[in-house]
Each structure stands twice: as structure tokens, then as C-alpha cells.
Design an enzyme around this catalytic site. Structure first.
Site, short mmCIF file in Angstrom:
data_model
loop_
_atom_site.label_atom_id
_atom_site.label_comp_id
_atom_site.label_asym_id
_atom_site.label_seq_id
_atom_site.Cartn_x
_atom_site.Cartn_y
_atom_site.Cartn_z
N SER A 1 17.57 -43.58 -5.66
CA SER A 1 16.50 -44.49 -6.13
C SER A 1 16.98 -45.93 -5.98
CB SER A 1 16.10 -44.21 -7.59
OG SER A 1 17.18 -44.36 -8.47
N PHE B 1 13.56 -46.75 8.88
CA PHE B 1 13.13 -46.76 7.48
C PHE B 1 11.61 -46.65 7.35
CE2 PHE B 1 17.36 -47.52 6.42
CZ PHE B 1 17.54 -47.66 5.06
N SER C 1 16.31 -38.93 1.97
CA SER C 1 16.00 -39.05 0.55
C SER C 1 16.59 -37.89 -0.24
CB SER C 1 14.49 -39.09 0.35
OG SER C 1 14.15 -39.01 -1.01
N TYR D 1 6.71 -34.62 1.10
CA TYR D 1 7.52 -35.80 1.44
C TYR D 1 8.98 -35.40 1.65
CZ TYR D 1 9.95 -40.26 0.78
OH TYR D 1 10.77 -41.35 0.92
#
Length: 280
Positions: free
Chosen positions: A166, A72, A112, A137
Site C-alpha cells: 500500500s 505502472f 500488487s 484485479y
């Protein structure tokens, strides 16, 4: 299933703070790592090691004897490419290569939605949607997903890539579909760890929201069954936010504010993320 050793990167971050305790309970030894000097009170079986993801020499010894890595650690915002290169790109390579060298069985990676952030929410994409990053990103997430796929194909190192939408308090209309509660986050990571065989897998990290904009059907073998639903916040959020601009890519695309900012410019600066990090 009691594992011998797990390694958690990004342990000092907000999501890492919620994972430390359940991960410590799953193994004899949890090695938590980040860049801070002190992570605070440790859980039973946990030890902390400060290390820079961009340094292979610092990462390599931490993975010795590990069953799995829960990766992470990263800069968690859009930045100029040069700033993301070390922790987000090279850092991922260092984790996978060190894992391979030590015979680690599996990496669980915090990917993500920004890996596919320029897809329209109305398209209801599945886990097999082609990469369409919204930022540098997001590009780093694409890179690491492809890295994980290659290490599975060539070196039989398993990985599960959690495309988190999210994981933050629901205080905007986008989050009514994208919310991942902390309890569901813990369940998601647990399923990524305890599923007997995963090969290379991708799954969206999202709760059981009425307005969920992605399809996890092809990842059902992981056994992730989210329980929380952001609809409980809908009345308040919609009343406070009012009408949205339907020409705004931040409203129409999966990446939200990241889909509208210029490359290298902060996406988080456009969001009201509450730092509700868990404290021990």
C-alpha cells in the site's frame, strides 16, 4: 548508470507522478504515457504520448529504442472482469510483446499484494508464495507475473514484478505493516532498473515497517533496502481506529478490503486513500 530511453506507463497516476522526475534523471529520453490529454509540465528529457494500453498499435511505436519499460499503467481497483480485460490483461500482453519485438531489455511491473491477497497475514509469506488472488484485479497481477515468467523462460526478456502492498498515507492499522513510502518506492524502482541481472524476479513493495507481514529475503539480490517505518504513525492510527473484528477477512488477509468485497466490486471504496499526487 545513464540509460538511453525509458518508457513509463501510468505516468498520470499517483505513483507515476512520483516516478517521473527520478526516471527522467536516469535516461536521455523518458517517454511518459497515459490516457489523459495533458500531463502538465514536463521534466528535462521527458516527452508525453497519449496511448491506450489495450491498443497494440498505439503501444508498439512508443517502445522503439527503449532500454526498459516501467509499466505502472492499469485500472487500479477491482472492477467487473470485462472492464479490466483491456487495460490490465491485454495491456500487459501488449507491453511484453512490443518489448520483445523491439529488443527491450527489461520490464519493471507494478504488481500488487492482491496477487496473493487471500493468504493470511499471520503466515508471513515470502516471494515464492503461490498465487492466491483476492479479486479480478489481483488475478490480472497473477496473469502478468506469469506472463513475465514465460517471456523470460522463452524469450529472455527480463522483468521485475513489484508486489506493492500500500503506497498511500498511513491512516489505518493495516497500513502500519503494508506502507510503502514514496521515497522507498523510488528506491525500489531504481534497484529494479540498475541491478545488472534480474532474469524473472518478484519483490514485495513495502517499507521497513516494524509490522511488515511479508518476507523479502529471497529478493535481497536486488539491493532494495527500505528506510522508512510506519511505526511513527502507530499511536495516532491505533487510537483513532479502535479494536478490529478478528473474523473479518479484510483484517486477517493480505488483501485487506479487497479480500472481503464481492468480485467486481470496488475495494478502494472501502479505503480512505488520500490523493496526494505530486505536481510539477
Amino acid at each position: 548508470m545513464k540509460l538511453k530511453k525509458l518508457v513509463l506507463t501510468g505516468a498520470a497516476g499517483r505513483l507515476g507522478s512520483y516516478l517521473r522526475e527520478p526516471l527522467a534523471a536516469m535516461c536521455d529520453e523518458l517517454v511518459s504515457t497515459d490516457l489523459v490529454d495533458d500531463i502538465g509540465t514536463l521534466y528535462a528529457g521527458e516527452r508525453y504520448a497519449k496511448a491506450d494500453l489495450a491498443s497494440y498499435d498505439q503501444i508498439f511505436p512508443l517502445l522503439e529504442g527503449a532500454d526498459m519499460v516501467i509499466h505502472f499503467g492499469a485500472i487500479v481497483d477491482e472492477k467487473p472482469f470485462e472492464e479490466l480485460l483491456g487495460p490490465n490483461f491485454i495491456g500487459s500482453y501488449n507491453i511484453w510483446e512490443a518489448a520483445h519485438q523491439h529488443g527491450v531489455r527489461r520490464v519493471v511491473y507494478a504488481s500488487s499484494i492482491h496477487a496473493v491477497g487471500m493468504h493470511k497475514k499471520a503466515d508471513f509469506i515470502g516471494i515464492d508464495a503461490p498465487h492466491k488472488p483476492d479479486t479480478f484485479y489481483g488475478l490480472a497481477k497473477c496473469f502478468t507475473e506469469d506472463l513475465g515468467s514465460m517471456y523470460w523462460d522463452k524469450r529472455q526478456l527480463e522483468s521485475v514484478h513489484l508486489r506493492i502492498l500500500s503506497a498511500a498515507q498511513v491512516n489505518n492499522s493495516r497500513a502500519l505493516g503494508s506502507w510503502l513510502s514514496y521515497d522507498d518506492l523510488i528506491q525500489l524502482v531504481t534497484r529494479a532498473i540498475d541491478t545488472p541481472s534480474v532474469g524473472f524476479a518478484v519483490i514485495y513493495g513495502v517499507s521497513n515497517n516494524d509490522r511488515c507481514p511479508v518476507d523479502n529475503a529471497k529478493a535481497s539480490f536486488l539491493g532494495y533496502r527500505p528506510k522508512d517505518n510506519a511505526e511513527e504513525f502507530a499511536e495516532k492510527v491505533l487510537a483513532e481506529e479502535g479494536p478490529v473484528d478478528i473474523t473479518d477477512p479484510g483484517q486477517m488477509c493480505h488483501g485487506g478490503p479487497f479480500a472481503k468485497v464481492d468480485l467486481g466490486q470496488s475495494g478502494l471504496a472501502q479505503m480512505n486513500v488520500v490523493d496526494d499526487k505530486k505536481t510539477t
